[in-house]
Design an enzyme around this catalytic site. Structure first.
Site, PDB file in Angstrom:
ATOM      1  N   HIS A   1      84.769  70.840  37.995  1.00  0.00           N
ATOM      2  CA  HIS A   1      84.220  69.550  38.410  1.00  0.00           C
ATOM      3  C   HIS A   1      83.830  68.677  37.232  1.00  0.00           C
ATOM      4  O   HIS A   1      84.017  67.456  37.264  1.00  0.00           O
ATOM      5  CB  HIS A   1      82.982  69.768  39.295  1.00  0.00           C
TER       6      HIS A   1
ATOM      7  N   LEU B   1      82.874  68.693  32.749  1.00  0.00           N
ATOM      8  CA  LEU B   1      82.539  69.185  31.415  1.00  0.00           C
ATOM      9  C   LEU B   1      81.805  68.047  30.728  1.00  0.00           C
ATOM     10  O   LEU B   1      82.295  66.914  30.707  1.00  0.00           O
ATOM     11  CB  LEU B   1      83.793  69.561  30.633  1.00  0.00           C
TER      12      LEU B   1
ATOM     13  N   LEU C   1      83.312  71.119  48.253  1.00  0.00           N
ATOM     14  CA  LEU C   1      83.432  72.437  48.879  1.00  0.00           C
ATOM     15  C   LEU C   1      83.688  73.539  47.851  1.00  0.00           C
ATOM     16  O   LEU C   1      84.326  73.315  46.817  1.00  0.00           O
ATOM     17  CB  LEU C   1      84.561  72.444  49.911  1.00  0.00           C
TER      18      LEU C   1
ATOM     19  N   TYR D   1      92.534  67.297  27.409  1.00  0.00           N
ATOM     20  CA  TYR D   1      92.778  68.482  28.232  1.00  0.00           C
ATOM     21  C   TYR D   1      94.149  69.096  27.943  1.00  0.00           C
ATOM     22  O   TYR D   1      94.325  70.309  28.086  1.00  0.00           O
ATOM     23  CB  TYR D   1      92.600  68.140  29.708  1.00  0.00           C
TER      24      TYR D   1
END
Length: 205
Positions: free
Chosen positions: A120, A122, A109, A166
């Site tokens: 979403h 990389l 969504l 990250y």
């Protein structure tokens, strides 16, 4: 006005070698690099890179081809591609989310009134890995999000082995994610984007 024209650091950046000395012919040039938002026409190139990057590791892709097209039609301004000589070498695709934490619905969504960007995927083309491109692209993307006044956070979910990467990009682990994909479990991570009013004032945004 397009997102690229409004944001100075997304305008095409071209890297060129020094001028050749007089009488000496230049035989090689460094590739020109460009950062821009993706379009639905980029979907196949995106999917080819993603499929190669993820299937061998996780057995599945974060986004299938129809989902890539879905998000690039709904919210192309939340994507970013890195192109060299017109060839896509790395990309990020995001959408808006309006809840504190990610849920299964966040996989498919786009919430237009949300203030959180769900990243979403990389991915970097195999030829260009181990060159720091993933980190550079994420840095560019986060700078871009700072110029979108409705964005307050960037969030993502990743497997344990990607948490150090990250974290280096500035994300903080929130703990186990409620989302599962098959047998895979994830850590949810968050990066605050709010509080960058000074950057917005001084970046031409």
């Amino acid at each position: 006005m397009s997102a690229t024209s409004a944001l100075p650091f997304l305008k095409p950046t071209h890297f060129r070698p020094p001028r050749s000395s007089p009488g000496r012919q230049r035989r090689h040039t460094l590739p020109a690099s460009e950062f821009r938002c993706l379009t639905p026409e980029d979907a196949i190139s995106v999917f080819e890179i993603e499929r190669e990057a993820f299937i061998s590791v996780s057995g599945d892709c974060p986004l299938h081809l129809d989902e890539i097209r879905h998000f690039l039609n709904l919210c192309p301004e939340l994507s970013l591609g890195w192109f060299e000589e017109g060839r896509l070498v790395a990309f990020i695709i995001g959408s808006l989310w309006d809840q504190e934490r990610l849920s299964q619905d966040a996989l498919t969504l786009h919430k237009p009134h949300g203030t959180k960007v769900h990243i979403h995927v990389l991915a970097v083309h195999r030829t260009f890995r181990q060159q720091g491109k993933g980190f550079i692209l994420m840095w560019r993307y986060l700078q871009y999000l700072c110029c979108l006044p409705y964005v307050r956070h960037a969030t993502l979910m990743c497997e344990d082995f990607l948490v150090p990467f990250y974290s280096k990009c500035g994300f903080k682990a929130l703990g186990p994610c409620d989302v599962t994909v098959g047998s895979l479990n994830f850590i949810e991570m968050n990066h605050a984007v709010r509080g960058h009013a000074f950057m917005r004032r001084n970046s031409g945004c």
